[in-house]
Write a protein that holds these residues in place. Structure first.
Motif, PDB file in Angstrom:
ATOM      1  N   ASP A   1      29.590  59.055  55.710  1.00 30.46           N
ATOM      2  CA  ASP A   1      30.445  59.457  55.537  1.00 30.46           C
ATOM      3  C   ASP A   1      30.764  59.474  53.610  1.00 30.46           C
ATOM      4  O   ASP A   1      30.341  59.076  53.565  1.00 30.46           O
ATOM      5  CB  ASP A   1      32.546  57.811  55.580  1.00 30.46           C
ATOM      6  CG  ASP A   1      33.263  58.245  55.540  1.00 30.46           C
ATOM      7  OD1 ASP A   1      33.359  58.961  54.624  1.00 30.46           O
ATOM      8  OD2 ASP A   1      34.274  57.963  56.270  1.00 30.46           O
ATOM      9  N   PRO A   2      30.894  60.550  53.622  1.00 30.31           N
ATOM     10  CA  PRO A   2      31.147  61.793  51.809  1.00 30.31           C
ATOM     11  C   PRO A   2      32.234  60.374  51.021  1.00 30.31           C
ATOM     12  O   PRO A   2      31.930  60.111  50.421  1.00 30.31           O
ATOM     13  CB  PRO A   2      31.628  62.215  52.314  1.00 30.31           C
ATOM     14  CG  PRO A   2      31.667  63.437  53.103  1.00 30.31           C
ATOM     15  CD  PRO A   2      32.032  62.187  54.313  1.00 30.31           C
ATOM     16  N   ALA A   3      33.250  60.249  51.260  1.00 30.89           N
ATOM     17  CA  ALA A   3      34.448  58.699  51.359  1.00 30.89           C
ATOM     18  C   ALA A   3      33.418  57.777  50.837  1.00 30.89           C
ATOM     19  O   ALA A   3      34.179  57.180  50.034  1.00 30.89           O
ATOM     20  CB  ALA A   3      35.193  58.621  52.093  1.00 30.89           C
ATOM     21  N   LEU A   4      32.325  57.169  51.475  1.00 29.69           N
ATOM     22  CA  LEU A   4      31.681  55.702  51.273  1.00 29.69           C
ATOM     23  C   LEU A   4      30.251  56.363  50.739  1.00 29.69           C
ATOM     24  O   LEU A   4      29.856  55.208  49.738  1.00 29.69           O
ATOM     25  CB  LEU A   4      31.733  55.214  52.474  1.00 29.69           C
ATOM     26  CG  LEU A   4      32.807  54.279  52.967  1.00 29.69           C
ATOM     27  CD1 LEU A   4      32.610  54.451  54.924  1.00 29.69           C
ATOM     28  CD2 LEU A   4      33.867  54.042  52.416  1.00 29.69           C
ATOM     29  N   GLY A   5      29.733  57.501  50.331  1.00 29.18           N
ATOM     30  CA  GLY A   5      28.424  57.786  49.779  1.00 29.18           C
ATOM     31  C   GLY A   5      27.259  56.336  50.548  1.00 29.18           C
ATOM     32  O   GLY A   5      28.310  56.441  51.983  1.00 29.18           O
ATOM     33  N   ASP A   6      26.570  56.136  50.195  1.00 26.16           N
ATOM     34  CA  ASP A   6      25.453  55.408  50.530  1.00 26.16           C
ATOM     35  C   ASP A   6      25.063  54.518  49.700  1.00 26.16           C
ATOM     36  O   ASP A   6      24.068  54.199  49.258  1.00 26.16           O
ATOM     37  CB  ASP A   6      24.197  56.062  51.330  1.00 26.16           C
ATOM     38  CG  ASP A   6      22.977  55.757  51.666  1.00 26.16           C
ATOM     39  OD1 ASP A   6      23.702  53.838  52.321  1.00 26.16           O
ATOM     40  OD2 ASP A   6      21.770  55.911  52.233  1.00 26.16           O
ATOM     41  N   PRO A   7      25.868  53.357  48.872  1.00 28.58           N
ATOM     42  CA  PRO A   7      25.579  52.301  47.439  1.00 28.58           C
ATOM     43  C   PRO A   7      24.286  52.087  47.555  1.00 28.58           C
ATOM     44  O   PRO A   7      23.957  52.275  47.008  1.00 28.58           O
ATOM     45  CB  PRO A   7      26.607  51.853  47.604  1.00 28.58           C
ATOM     46  CG  PRO A   7      27.840  52.016  49.116  1.00 28.58           C
ATOM     47  CD  PRO A   7      27.328  53.700  49.574  1.00 28.58           C
ATOM     48  N   ASP A   8      24.098  51.810  48.932  1.00 21.66           N
ATOM     49  CA  ASP A   8      22.966  51.193  49.263  1.00 21.66           C
ATOM     50  C   ASP A   8      21.282  51.906  48.126  1.00 21.66           C
ATOM     51  O   ASP A   8      20.165  51.176  48.166  1.00 21.66           O
ATOM     52  CB  ASP A   8      22.425  50.616  49.967  1.00 21.66           C
ATOM     53  CG  ASP A   8      23.769  48.656  50.695  1.00 21.66           C
ATOM     54  OD1 ASP A   8      24.314  48.885  49.206  1.00 21.66           O
ATOM     55  OD2 ASP A   8      23.813  48.606  52.130  1.00 21.66           O
ATOM     56  N   ASN A   9      21.611  52.881  48.492  1.00 21.22           N
ATOM     57  CA  ASN A   9      20.362  53.960  48.050  1.00 21.22           C
ATOM     58  C   ASN A   9      20.902  54.875  47.405  1.00 21.22           C
ATOM     59  O   ASN A   9      20.200  55.668  47.239  1.00 21.22           O
ATOM     60  CB  ASN A   9      19.811  54.587  49.582  1.00 21.22           C
ATOM     61  CG  ASN A   9      19.562  53.865  50.994  1.00 21.22           C
ATOM     62  OD1 ASN A   9      19.010  53.264  49.958  1.00 21.22           O
ATOM     63  ND2 ASN A   9      20.023  53.362  51.810  1.00 21.22           N
ATOM     64  N   GLY A  10      21.677  54.601  46.310  1.00 22.08           N
ATOM     65  CA  GLY A  10      21.897  55.373  45.028  1.00 22.08           C
ATOM     66  C   GLY A  10      23.004  56.028  45.032  1.00 22.08           C
ATOM     67  O   GLY A  10      22.627  56.934  44.407  1.00 22.08           O
TER      68      GLY A  10
ATOM     69  N   PRO B   1      29.833  56.628  45.811  1.00 20.40           N
ATOM     70  CA  PRO B   1      31.226  56.873  47.469  1.00 20.40           C
ATOM     71  C   PRO B   1      31.396  58.693  46.358  1.00 20.40           C
ATOM     72  O   PRO B   1      31.641  59.099  44.996  1.00 20.40           O
ATOM     73  CB  PRO B   1      32.198  56.389  46.896  1.00 20.40           C
ATOM     74  CG  PRO B   1      31.583  54.867  46.342  1.00 20.40           C
ATOM     75  CD  PRO B   1      29.931  55.416  45.619  1.00 20.40           C
ATOM     76  N   GLY B   2      32.720  59.999  47.398  1.00 20.91           N
ATOM     77  CA  GLY B   2      32.193  61.209  46.905  1.00 20.91           C
ATOM     78  C   GLY B   2      31.560  62.242  47.019  1.00 20.91           C
ATOM     79  O   GLY B   2      31.471  63.305  47.109  1.00 20.91           O
TER      80      GLY B   2
END
Length: 53
Positions: free
Chosen positions: A14-23, A26-27
């Motif tokens: 989900d692009p709105a959430l991104g993948d913060p655990d992997n750098g 969001p967006g």
């Protein structure tokens, strides 16, 4: 922005959430993910993802 589904395990990017655990912030649209990004659930590469209907 469209969501993308891993055809191997069903993980939804989900692009709105991104993948913060992997750098991935969001967006970040799927098309802008690094070429070496892989599914955080199963490790499949970007080529195994399909746009969600």
């Amino acid at each position: 922005m469209a969501k993308w589904v891993c055809s191997v395990c069903g993980y939804v990017y989900d692009p709105a959430l991104g993948d913060p655990d992997n750098g991935i912030a969001p967006g970040t649209p799927f098309e802008k993910l690094p070429d070496d990004w892989v599914c955080p659930e199963c490790g499949a590469d970007k080529g195994m993802f399909e746009p969600q209907d």
